[in-house]
Design a protein around this motif. Sequence first.
Motif, mmCIF file in Angstrom:
data_model
loop_
_atom_site.group_PDB
_atom_site.id
_atom_site.type_symbol
_atom_site.label_atom_id
_atom_site.label_comp_id
_atom_site.label_asym_id
_atom_site.label_seq_id
_atom_site.Cartn_x
_atom_site.Cartn_y
_atom_site.Cartn_z
ATOM 1 N N LYS A 42 33.442 24.260 -26.157
ATOM 2 C CA LYS A 42 32.957 22.893 -26.318
ATOM 3 C C LYS A 42 34.112 21.932 -26.048
ATOM 4 C CE LYS A 42 31.670 19.615 -29.924
ATOM 5 N NZ LYS A 42 31.626 19.414 -31.390
ATOM 6 N N VAL A 53 33.638 28.516 -28.776
ATOM 7 C CA VAL A 53 32.268 28.693 -29.260
ATOM 8 C C VAL A 53 31.887 30.166 -29.306
ATOM 9 C CG1 VAL A 53 29.843 28.099 -28.863
ATOM 10 C CG2 VAL A 53 31.639 26.443 -28.316
ATOM 11 N N GLU A 72 33.849 25.623 -36.946
ATOM 12 C CA GLU A 72 32.537 24.981 -36.995
ATOM 13 C C GLU A 72 31.419 25.824 -36.396
ATOM 14 O OE1 GLU A 72 32.286 21.713 -33.669
ATOM 15 O OE2 GLU A 72 34.392 22.024 -34.190
ATOM 16 N N PHE A 73 31.783 26.879 -35.629
ATOM 17 C CA PHE A 73 30.760 27.710 -35.001
ATOM 18 C C PHE A 73 30.617 29.097 -35.631
ATOM 19 C CE2 PHE A 73 31.874 24.697 -31.612
ATOM 20 C CZ PHE A 73 30.615 24.191 -31.352
ATOM 21 N N ARG A 76 27.156 30.978 -36.550
ATOM 22 C CA ARG A 76 26.045 30.195 -35.996
ATOM 23 C C ARG A 76 25.705 30.562 -34.555
ATOM 24 N NH1 ARG A 76 27.742 24.497 -35.740
ATOM 25 N NH2 ARG A 76 25.577 24.180 -35.146
ATOM 26 N N ILE A 93 22.766 28.755 -30.413
ATOM 27 C CA ILE A 93 23.471 28.121 -31.530
ATOM 28 C C ILE A 93 22.418 27.729 -32.559
ATOM 29 C CG2 ILE A 93 25.018 26.283 -32.276
ATOM 30 C CD1 ILE A 93 26.099 26.102 -29.480
ATOM 31 N N LYS A 96 21.482 23.335 -35.318
ATOM 32 C CA LYS A 96 22.275 22.339 -34.590
ATOM 33 C C LYS A 96 22.592 21.126 -35.449
ATOM 34 C CE LYS A 96 23.422 22.369 -31.039
ATOM 35 N NZ LYS A 96 24.731 22.837 -30.541
ATOM 36 N N LYS A 97 23.802 20.604 -35.263
ATOM 37 C CA LYS A 97 24.274 19.440 -36.001
ATOM 38 C C LYS A 97 24.566 18.299 -35.039
ATOM 39 C CE LYS A 97 26.525 22.500 -39.365
ATOM 40 N NZ LYS A 97 27.816 22.862 -40.006
ATOM 41 N N ASP A 100 27.513 18.602 -32.905
ATOM 42 C CA ASP A 100 27.489 19.560 -31.794
ATOM 43 C C ASP A 100 27.236 18.881 -30.449
ATOM 44 O OD1 ASP A 100 27.952 21.736 -33.458
ATOM 45 O OD2 ASP A 100 25.827 22.083 -33.813
ATOM 46 N N SER A 101 26.852 17.624 -30.462
ATOM 47 C CA SER A 101 26.584 16.909 -29.213
ATOM 48 C C SER A 101 27.873 16.785 -28.406
ATOM 49 C CB SER A 101 26.037 15.507 -29.507
ATOM 50 O OG SER A 101 24.803 15.571 -30.152
ATOM 51 N N TYR A 104 29.579 21.355 -22.859
ATOM 52 C CA TYR A 104 29.957 22.758 -23.059
ATOM 53 C C TYR A 104 30.250 23.398 -21.705
ATOM 54 C CZ TYR A 104 28.361 22.479 -27.897
ATOM 55 O OH TYR A 104 28.215 22.141 -29.216
#
Length: 280
Positions: A42, A53, A72-73, A76, A93, A96-97, A100-101, A104
């Motif tokens: 990411k 990721v 953070e990953f 997930r 994934i 999604k949060k 995460d935007s 990639y």
Amino acid sequence: MFHIKLVVEPKYIIVKGGTDVVLPCSLSTKENVESKVFDWRKVAQKDDGLKEVFMYEKGFHYNNGRPGQSEEFKGRVSHFEDELKHGNASIIIRNKKEADSEVYTCHFPRLHQMVHLKLFVVAPEPDINIIDATDDGVLLQFEVRGAASKPRVEWQDRDGNKLPAEDPQVSERGDGYHITLQTTVTKTGCCRCVVTQEETNRRTHAEIYVAIIGRAVIKVQGGADVVLPCSLSTKENIEFKLFDWKKVAQKDDGLKEVFLYDSGIHYNNGRGGQSEQFKG
């Protein structure tokens, strides 16, 4: 010899927060990638390099002992093990949060191939309900279910002015944050509930139109006459329309027919079907 390319379709993905999403990447030749190396990263939002990721190397990856995955990953992300033999290097994934935007990359270093895709994670849309109608007005409530991070919520009128409301009720569940917020509306007009994700400043909203004609609850003494108000907000002619007043029965015997009007024909000029208690 075939020229190998990485295939990503679509290159722009929009999903709601709290849901799972597949980031697609595969070889154009569909050849087996079980013995190859591919690395998902990411692009960081700040100047702190790429985020790891998911990295796969000949069966060795972050879910079976490989170190180095970004915090953070962890827990997930997974791949499609049964699809590796068909050239599929896609990943999924979960939950999604908003954070995460971003962009990639899917990289096959030994093939000197890399592709990019953009992921947009949006807050879930709020759901509006009418809770009650009282002498004070109409009580509205909206609920946000499964927000990936705790958002700011508020009621607004059509012009964007904040409406008075109780403190929001917030609970954190397995699929994210659940928030409810109530307000009492005393004037006819459009009301909007707005959900703002603080960390990204992204907004979603839903609207409802409330028509308040007279009192929502009417109290009269027995033996007196009473007007039950109902009209179209557009005030258009209804002489040739159909409307039907019914009383919700106190027992399990269905609705009571009070007054039915259909293009000028009604219970007082020959139409049959009116409940006995309302005749005349």
